[in-house]
Each structure stands twice: as structure tokens, then as C-alpha cells.
Design a protein around this motif. Structure first.
Motif, PDB file in Angstrom:
ATOM      1  N   UNK A  99     -31.044 -33.360  -0.131  1.00 51.07           N
ATOM      2  CA  UNK A  99     -30.344 -34.046   0.956  1.00 51.07           C
ATOM      3  C   UNK A  99     -30.629 -33.318   2.253  1.00 51.07           C
ATOM      4  N   UNK A 100     -30.951 -34.086   3.274  1.00 48.90           N
ATOM      5  CA  UNK A 100     -31.113 -33.548   4.624  1.00 48.90           C
ATOM      6  C   UNK A 100     -30.166 -34.323   5.528  1.00 48.90           C
ATOM      7  N   UNK A 101     -29.397 -33.602   6.271  1.00 51.03           N
ATOM      8  CA  UNK A 101     -28.416 -34.207   7.167  1.00 51.03           C
ATOM      9  C   UNK A 101     -28.596 -33.664   8.568  1.00 51.03           C
ATOM     10  N   UNK A 102     -28.680 -34.548   9.527  1.00 49.17           N
ATOM     11  CA  UNK A 102     -28.656 -34.147  10.936  1.00 49.17           C
ATOM     12  C   UNK A 102     -27.381 -34.732  11.512  1.00 49.17           C
ATOM     13  N   UNK A 103     -26.563 -33.865  12.066  1.00 56.96           N
ATOM     14  CA  UNK A 103     -25.264 -34.296  12.570  1.00 56.96           C
ATOM     15  C   UNK A 103     -25.063 -33.759  13.973  1.00 56.96           C
ATOM     16  N   UNK A 104     -24.273 -34.494  14.718  1.00 57.77           N
ATOM     17  CA  UNK A 104     -23.777 -33.968  15.992  1.00 57.77           C
ATOM     18  C   UNK A 104     -22.282 -33.758  15.800  1.00 57.77           C
ATOM     19  N   UNK A 105     -21.845 -32.585  16.187  1.00 58.26           N
ATOM     20  CA  UNK A 105     -20.423 -32.266  16.089  1.00 58.26           C
ATOM     21  C   UNK A 105     -19.964 -31.821  17.467  1.00 58.26           C
ATOM     22  N   UNK A 106     -18.920 -32.446  17.936  1.00 54.71           N
ATOM     23  CA  UNK A 106     -18.305 -31.991  19.176  1.00 54.71           C
ATOM     24  C   UNK A 106     -17.099 -31.132  18.795  1.00 54.71           C
ATOM     25  N   UNK A 107     -16.978 -30.025  19.478  1.00 56.74           N
ATOM     26  CA  UNK A 107     -15.925 -29.060  19.199  1.00 56.74           C
ATOM     27  C   UNK A 107     -15.092 -28.816  20.447  1.00 56.74           C
ATOM     28  N   UNK A 108     -13.810 -28.628  20.243  1.00 53.07           N
ATOM     29  CA  UNK A 108     -12.928 -28.062  21.252  1.00 53.07           C
ATOM     30  C   UNK A 108     -12.488 -26.716  20.694  1.00 53.07           C
ATOM     31  N   UNK A 109     -12.720 -25.681  21.469  1.00 51.06           N
ATOM     32  CA  UNK A 109     -12.399 -24.318  21.052  1.00 51.06           C
ATOM     33  C   UNK A 109     -11.346 -23.719  21.972  1.00 51.06           C
ATOM     34  N   UNK A 110     -10.573 -22.824  21.413  1.00 44.99           N
ATOM     35  CA  UNK A 110      -9.593 -22.074  22.210  1.00 44.99           C
ATOM     36  C   UNK A 110      -9.770 -20.595  21.925  1.00 44.99           C
ATOM     37  N   UNK A 111      -9.697 -19.791  22.963  1.00 46.24           N
ATOM     38  CA  UNK A 111      -9.798 -18.341  22.811  1.00 46.24           C
ATOM     39  C   UNK A 111      -8.438 -17.816  22.392  1.00 46.24           C
ATOM     40  N   UNK A 112      -8.401 -17.124  21.265  1.00 43.02           N
ATOM     41  CA  UNK A 112      -7.169 -16.524  20.764  1.00 43.02           C
ATOM     42  C   UNK A 112      -7.348 -15.005  20.750  1.00 43.02           C
ATOM     43  N   UNK A 113      -6.335 -14.308  20.304  1.00 43.97           N
ATOM     44  CA  UNK A 113      -6.443 -12.857  20.196  1.00 43.97           C
ATOM     45  C   UNK A 113      -7.501 -12.444  19.178  1.00 43.97           C
TER      46      UNK A 113
END
Length: 126
Positions: A99-113
Motif C-alpha cells: 500500500x502506498x498512501x499520499x496524504x495531506x494533513x493540516x495541523x493546528x499546534x499549540x506550544x505547551x510546557x
């Protein structure tokens, strides 16, 4: 500085995929994170997301994981990223089924301790 930290975050995230390390992936998520998969389903919180990755890794062996950061917009506390993932693998019980998968993933990140954490991800196949 934040861009370099985010790039390092995704290098670590990639290693978790290559090692099929569900716990490592989960340490990159906030407790109340959301994950939308390409089928339109939503997973809420670490337990549901952990279950999805555990199921995926029980079915597929990932032979290679690679990514390209297509976009990063950030300040010192929040970030939005678009990432192209290329995953290659085979069925656990049948190595001939690749299996070969090409995906686009959008991320929202937050800086934590503890560093950058995912609080929202949306995945779709390219």
C-alpha cells in the motif's frame, strides 16, 4: 525559532510512524485533540485517536514514512501547518499486499510546557 522547533517536531512525528510507536504519536497530541480522517470521521481525545492508530498499525506495517512541510504559519504559541505525507507499507499477514498512501494533513499546534502538541488534525488522501 518556532519554525525550527516545528520542523523538529515533525521529524520526531515521522520517527513514530516509522517505528509504529502509538505511544510516541499520542505524546504529540493534546488530551482533548481532534482528528478528522479522510473518510469524514472524527476522533475526539487521546483514547479514540490511540485506538485508531493501534488498529491501523495492527493491520499495516509501515516500511517508509516521509513528509514535506508545505506551509507553516506560526507565532511563538500557535501554529498552522500543511504537511504532505507519503506512507508505504504492506499488510501485516500478507507482505505481498503493498500500500502506498499520499496524504495531506493540516495541523493546528499549540506550544505547551512539554513542547509543540497537536490539538487538531485533518487528513485527506491526495
Amino acid at each position: 525559532m518556532a519554525v525550527q522547533e516545528i520542523e523538529a517536531f515533525f521529524e520526531g512525528h515521522k520517527a513514530c510512524f516509522e517505528q509504529q510507536d502509538v505511544q510516541g504519536i499520542m505524546t504529540n497530541h493534546m488530551d482533548a485533540s481532534l482528528f478528522w480522517d479522510q473518510g469524514g470521521g472524527s476522533l475526539k481525545g487521546r483514547n479514540e485517536i490511540r485506538g485508531w492508530f493501534s488498529m491501523m498499525f495492527s493491520i499495516w506495517t509501515i516500511n517508509r514514512a516521509d513528509y514535506e512541510l508545505a506551509m507553516i504559519r506560526c507565532d511563538e504559541k500557535l501554529a498552522s501547518c500543511a504537511v504532505f505525507w507519503q506512507l508505504e507499507g504492506h499488510e501485516q499477514d500478507n507482505p505481498e499486499v503493498e500500500k502506498k498512501n499520499r496524504m495531506i494533513v493540516t495541523y493546528c499546534l499549540e506550544k505547551t510546557e512539554e513542547g509543540w502538541k497537536i490539538w487538531h488534525a485533518h487528513s485527506s488522501e491526495c
